[in-house]
Design an enzyme around this catalytic site. Structure first.
Site, PDB file in Angstrom:
ATOM      1  N   GLU A 183       0.793  -1.232   0.000  1.00  0.00           N
ATOM      2  CA  GLU A 183       0.000   0.000   0.000  1.00  0.00           C
ATOM      3  C   GLU A 183       0.823   1.280   0.000  1.00  0.00           C
ATOM      4  O   GLU A 183       0.340   2.303   0.490  1.00  0.00           O
ATOM      5  CB  GLU A 183      -0.906  -0.004   1.236  1.00  0.00           C
ATOM      6  CG  GLU A 183      -0.193   0.196   2.593  1.00  0.00           C
ATOM      7  CD  GLU A 183       0.153  -1.085   3.333  1.00  0.00           C
ATOM      8  OE1 GLU A 183       0.229  -2.138   2.664  1.00  0.00           O
ATOM      9  OE2 GLU A 183       0.358  -1.040   4.550  1.00  0.00           O
ATOM     10  N   ASN A 184       2.039   1.290  -0.536  1.00  0.00           N
ATOM     11  CA  ASN A 184       2.849   2.509  -0.576  1.00  0.00           C
ATOM     12  C   ASN A 184       1.981   3.719  -0.917  1.00  0.00           C
ATOM     13  O   ASN A 184       1.153   3.646  -1.824  1.00  0.00           O
ATOM     14  CB  ASN A 184       3.920   2.394  -1.652  1.00  0.00           C
ATOM     15  CG  ASN A 184       4.583   1.054  -1.643  1.00  0.00           C
ATOM     16  OD1 ASN A 184       5.167   0.656  -0.661  1.00  0.00           O
ATOM     17  ND2 ASN A 184       4.444   0.316  -2.742  1.00  0.00           N
TER      18      ASN A 184
ATOM     19  N   GLU B  86      -5.727  -2.441  -0.379  1.00  0.00           N
ATOM     20  CA  GLU B  86      -4.563  -1.539  -0.459  1.00  0.00           C
ATOM     21  C   GLU B  86      -5.010  -0.082  -0.522  1.00  0.00           C
ATOM     22  O   GLU B  86      -4.395   0.787   0.081  1.00  0.00           O
ATOM     23  CB  GLU B  86      -3.683  -1.886  -1.665  1.00  0.00           C
ATOM     24  CG  GLU B  86      -3.172  -3.332  -1.700  1.00  0.00           C
ATOM     25  CD  GLU B  86      -2.502  -3.791  -0.426  1.00  0.00           C
ATOM     26  OE1 GLU B  86      -1.938  -2.953   0.317  1.00  0.00           O
ATOM     27  OE2 GLU B  86      -2.560  -5.004  -0.132  1.00  0.00           O
TER      28      GLU B  86
HETATM   29 ZN   LIG Z   1      -2.642  -4.676   4.356  1.00  0.00          ZN
END
Ligand SMILES: [Zn+2]
Length: 860
Positions: A380-381, A414
């Site tokens: 999940e940047n 995400e």
């Molecule tokens: Zn996660």
């Protein structure tokens, strides 16, 4: 981070509609069968396994430490799928130690946690990406932690300024260090293989500049910056950033980042990082650059960089406050056509988070990158989510409904991290459940709202392996979050979430902070609820019931026990919310008015209106709840919706279970009653089989299945789950000595018996749920296909040439993988030429498709 969708890791609780699930639920391929027959399948496995390069196989089998951990935990007798897969793995499984740390009691880590002595304010990174080496320059503004009076900021305690600044760093070459523009000499710092330690630092704020050299091409750890299939890619959670530059690599160091990337323009036309793109242009020597700025503070594990030859599917989303957000999904060019569903999923997730939690996206750009060799599943940047292709790409011909649903869930997951994980992050890695538990809960709710809530609940939490809470912090964490919602209701839960963001936006916090926000926003009494975070083990709850027909009262007596676990021999009673409803003799929910408990009569009515389901709050080792004004002996429906992650033993008779299977308004308990009955039935038939007694199927059970199959008011996907028999592995788990042959014989017997007694109903089900229309992923169509496919599986089990011909017709005319594969699995139940021909046809058709090959290799 999300690794759970890549591999079906629920043992026999696999989603029955996915490719592997169909195969395993059809029980074509138990281990004994592997040995006895099914040569063609064995051959397929061997061929496909041989076709997959070791690195990719490893990728498939061990997506991240977490999957490895799950694999270890779910390798069990009767779970032959896993055994074979893991026996061909080319690298050792990760040690269990790391993950079990996550599950250890919190107190230990609270004690160990120390505030950092220095904080970072801004971080400016510059990357010169090269073929031999990459130069990373970082410029960080550092300030020492103010001890004492934080409010005034005046009292800078001397000792803090004399503390050394210890930076993490691994596998890189230090080129230079400057403090306030002055280069440090070798005696001013200490460098070892893991740390760069700086002493004699200025007393206030200062600038730290570090130049280091790394070799992404040689980085095989797949953490930090690495090169793969020609692209540069990063993975920093949990501790990958220390392989990029020297840094305080811990999540409670939150800073604002800029990132300038320079690289060869023809080799790396696309340069991506977090935040908004604020500048780009050409440089000498065929190079170009891009400058990215992320205005939100973030921990370094959310840093990301991608450089390579990618193309994008572009779209836009306008947030409810009117911000127009550019959405881009980047893949290698040939994969682009398969990203339509991912884009649909992203937009659905953005809209859902606004509608349900009032959470809007906060930047002008959102990028997703899907590459075939990203090791972590999905990450999940901030504003640059990176996925393994498998979790993004889909087309009707090559992906099943289950794959489509998984993509929806993981894209949502995400995206939802943008608030739960990124804007508010975890203080240390022992708070993982703070972001993962909450975000898994959010993606489950998202999928439930877009599909069937009960089926989602069955798939996520109620697989046969699930009643003992999995030793997995993601899932357990989601269950804990769900209990807040059960206790507070949707509105109360939302109030708690609002307060959580109001208090903690931009901070790195703990599970206690989340608890406090939920409690304070609702002025709630959560008693000993916090024990869920610290006390390991799954509570076992026993319930006994009695009816007093003179007093018209009905009593439920609960007792609970939490089994000892390593390091925790003695356990306190837990706070367990148990949702209960009572059914009258017609199968209708009885109105509930008041409950006598703890010496008090409490009204459970809402605004003087009777209710039909209530939450009993169990907090003691033994506790009794007495419902008043109950006019006849009820059948209790206990733990509705699986309201707490416990093991429940009740004193319900088989007739009560049959009654619940036929009537319960709570679909989850209706399904659960059917499963308990089926397990009991299968176990008793296994005993008959072992004693060579003739097998006979209880007509009540047939009637129960028929009543569900023919109930047009029920959701079709739910029906398909409710008429699916428990898996062989699940039954073997319940036996003292597993007897695979007996279990297989019994399950086949029940299946055939049901098929023969309900043949007309199954034939009608297949006929009424066909469609020649173009594939569409929505709940109605998915549910229709699920029901048709399971009916087909029953029919073909009869091994009648006419019915096999029907399945062949379905196989040949299918327009999508869901239906084609279901027909294949149905046919594969019966050994013989037809099966061999169809399997060979399927194999030759799909052997070259990467995504289908993923499934084919699971074909053992
Ligand atoms: Zn996660």
């Amino acid at each position: 981070m999300m690794a759970r969708f890549i591999l079906p890791c629920k043992g026999s609780g696999l989603p029955k509609t996915c490719l592997l699930g169909l195969i395993s639920s059809g029980h074509v391929i138990t281990q004994s069968h592997l040995l006895i027959g099914s040569q063609i399948i064995v051959a397929s496995v061997v061929i496909v396994a041989a076709l997959i390069p070791p690195a990719r196989l490893y990728l498939l089998l061990h997506i991240g430490k977490i999957i490895g951990f799950l694999a270890l935990h779910y390798l069990r007798p009767g779970n032959s799928t896993w055994r074979l897969i893991c026996s061909v793995a080319t690298e050792p499984l990760p040690k269990q130690v790391e993950e079990s740390k996550m599950d250890m009691p919190k107190e230990i880590f609270l004690k160990d946690y120390k505030l950092p002595d220095y904080y970072f304010d801004t971080v400016d990174l510059k990357f010169s990406l090269g073929e031999e080496k990459t130069i990373v320059c970082s410029k960080i503004t550092v300030y020492p932690r103010v001890k004492g009076n934080i409010a005034t900021g005046i009292e800078l305690v001397k000792e803090c300024c004399t503390s050394p600044l210890v930076l993490d760093g691994h596998d890189m070459k230090l080129v230079s260090v400057k403090v306030n523009s002055k280069e440090l000499k070798e005696e001013d710092f200490h460098l070892d293989s893991r740390h760069l330690t700086l002493s004699s630092l200025p007393s206030g704020k200062f600038t730290l500049e570090i130049i280091s050299e790394i070799h992404p091409q040689k980085n095989t750890s797949l953490e930090g910056l690495y090169k793969s299939s020609g692209n540069f890619c990063t993975q920093c959670e949990a501790e990958g950033f220390r392989r990029i530059t020297f840094y305080q690599d811990r999540p409670d160091i939150m800073a604002k980042y800029t990132c300038r990337i320079e690289a060869d323009k023809s080799l790396y036309p696309v340069l991506l990082s977090n935040g908004n793109l604020i500048e780009q242009g050409d440089l000498e020597g065929g190079k170009h650059y891009a400058l990215w700025e992320d205005p939100f503070k973030k921990p370094c594990y959310l840093f990301a960089l991608v450089a390579g030859q990618l193309e994008s599917r572009d779209d836009t989303f306008t947030t409810r406050s009117g911000r127009k957000v550019s959405l881009r999904i980047w893949t290698p060019a040939h994969d682009l056509p398969k990203t339509e569903h991912a884009m649909y999923s992203l937009k659905a997730a953005m809209k859902w988070d606004e509608d349900v939690f009032g959470l809007e996206y906060d930047l002008d750009l959102f990028n997703i990158v899907a590459v075939p060799d990203f090791n972590m599943g999905a990450m999940e940047n901030k504003s640059l989510n990176i996925f393994n292709s498998k979790l993004v790409l889909a087309s009707p011909e090559t992906a099943t409904d289950a794959d489509y649903a998984a993509i929806l869930g993981v894209i949502g997951h995400e995206y939802f991290h943008n608030w739960t994980g990124n804007r508010v992050t975890c203080r240390d890695w022992f708070q993982l459940s703070l972001k993962e538990g909450l975000t898994v809960f959010r993606d489950q709710e998202f999928s439930s709202d877009l599909g069937s809530r009960t089926v989602k609940r069955i798939a996520d939490d109620a697989g046969p392996m699930a009643h003992p809470v999995r030793p997995h912090s993601y899932i357990k964490g989601a269950e804990v979050v769900r209990m807040y919602k059960t206790l507070l209701g949707s509105q109360g839960f939302r109030k708690g979430m609002d307060l959580y963001f109001k208090r903690h936006d931009g901070q790195a916090v703990t599970c206690e902070d989340f608890f406090a926000a939920m409690r304070d926003a609702n002025d709630a009494d959560f008693a000993n609820f916090l024990l869920w975070y610290s006390q390991a083990g799954t509570p076992r709850v026993k319930v006994t019931s009695s009816y007093n027909k003179e007093a018209h009262t009905y009593s439920l007596k609960f007792s609970q026990e939490v089994p000892p676990t390593p390091g925790q021999p003695m356990k306190e009673p837990m706070f367990i919310p148990v949702v209960v409803g009572l059914l009258d003799s017609r199968g209708k929910d009885m109105p509930l008015s008041s409950v006598y408990h703890g010496g008090k009569l409490e009204s459970v009515a809402c605004n003087d209106q009777p209710i039909y389901s209530t939450v009993l709050r169990i907090t003691k080792k033994e506790e009794e709840f007495v419902f008043s004004d109950i006019s006849e002996r009820p059948i209790p429906s206990i733990l509705r919706g699986y309201s707490a992650p416990i093991r429940l033993d009740s004193d319900l008779a088989d007739s009560d279970l049959s009654f619940l299977l036929a009537h319960d308004s709570d679909e989850f308990n209706r399904w659960e009653a059917g499963q308990i009955l089926a397990r009991k039935l299968m176990l008793s038939l296994v005993a008959d089989f072992q004693q060579n007694k003739p097998l006979a199927l209880n007509p009540q059970f047939v009637h129960g299945i028929k009543s569900i199959l023919c109930d047009s008011s029920l959701d079709k996907e739910f029906i398909s789950k409710a008429i699916t028999l428990p898996g062989e592995g699940e039954i073997m788990d319940m036996m003292e000595v597993a007897d695979p042959d007996a279990v297989h014989a019994v399950r086949s017997f029940i299946k055939k018996q049901l098929a023969s007694e309900l043949k007309e109903e199954f034939l009608n089900t297949v006929k009424n749920n066909r469609s020649s229309e173009q594939y569409e992923f929505n709940h109605w169509n998915l549910a229709r296909r699920a029901l048709k496919n399971i009916a087909l599986g029953y029919l073909v089990s009869l091994n009648d040439p006419e019915l096999t011909e029907l399945a062949l017709h379905e196989y040949r005319t299918a327009t999508n993988m869901t239906e084609q594969f279901a027909a294949l699995a149905a046919i594969a139940q019966n050994p013989g030429q037809t099966r061999d021909d169809v399997l060979a046809d399927f194999y030759s058709k799909w052997q070259h498709d990467f995504l289908v090959s993923l499934f084919l290799n699971l074909f053992e």
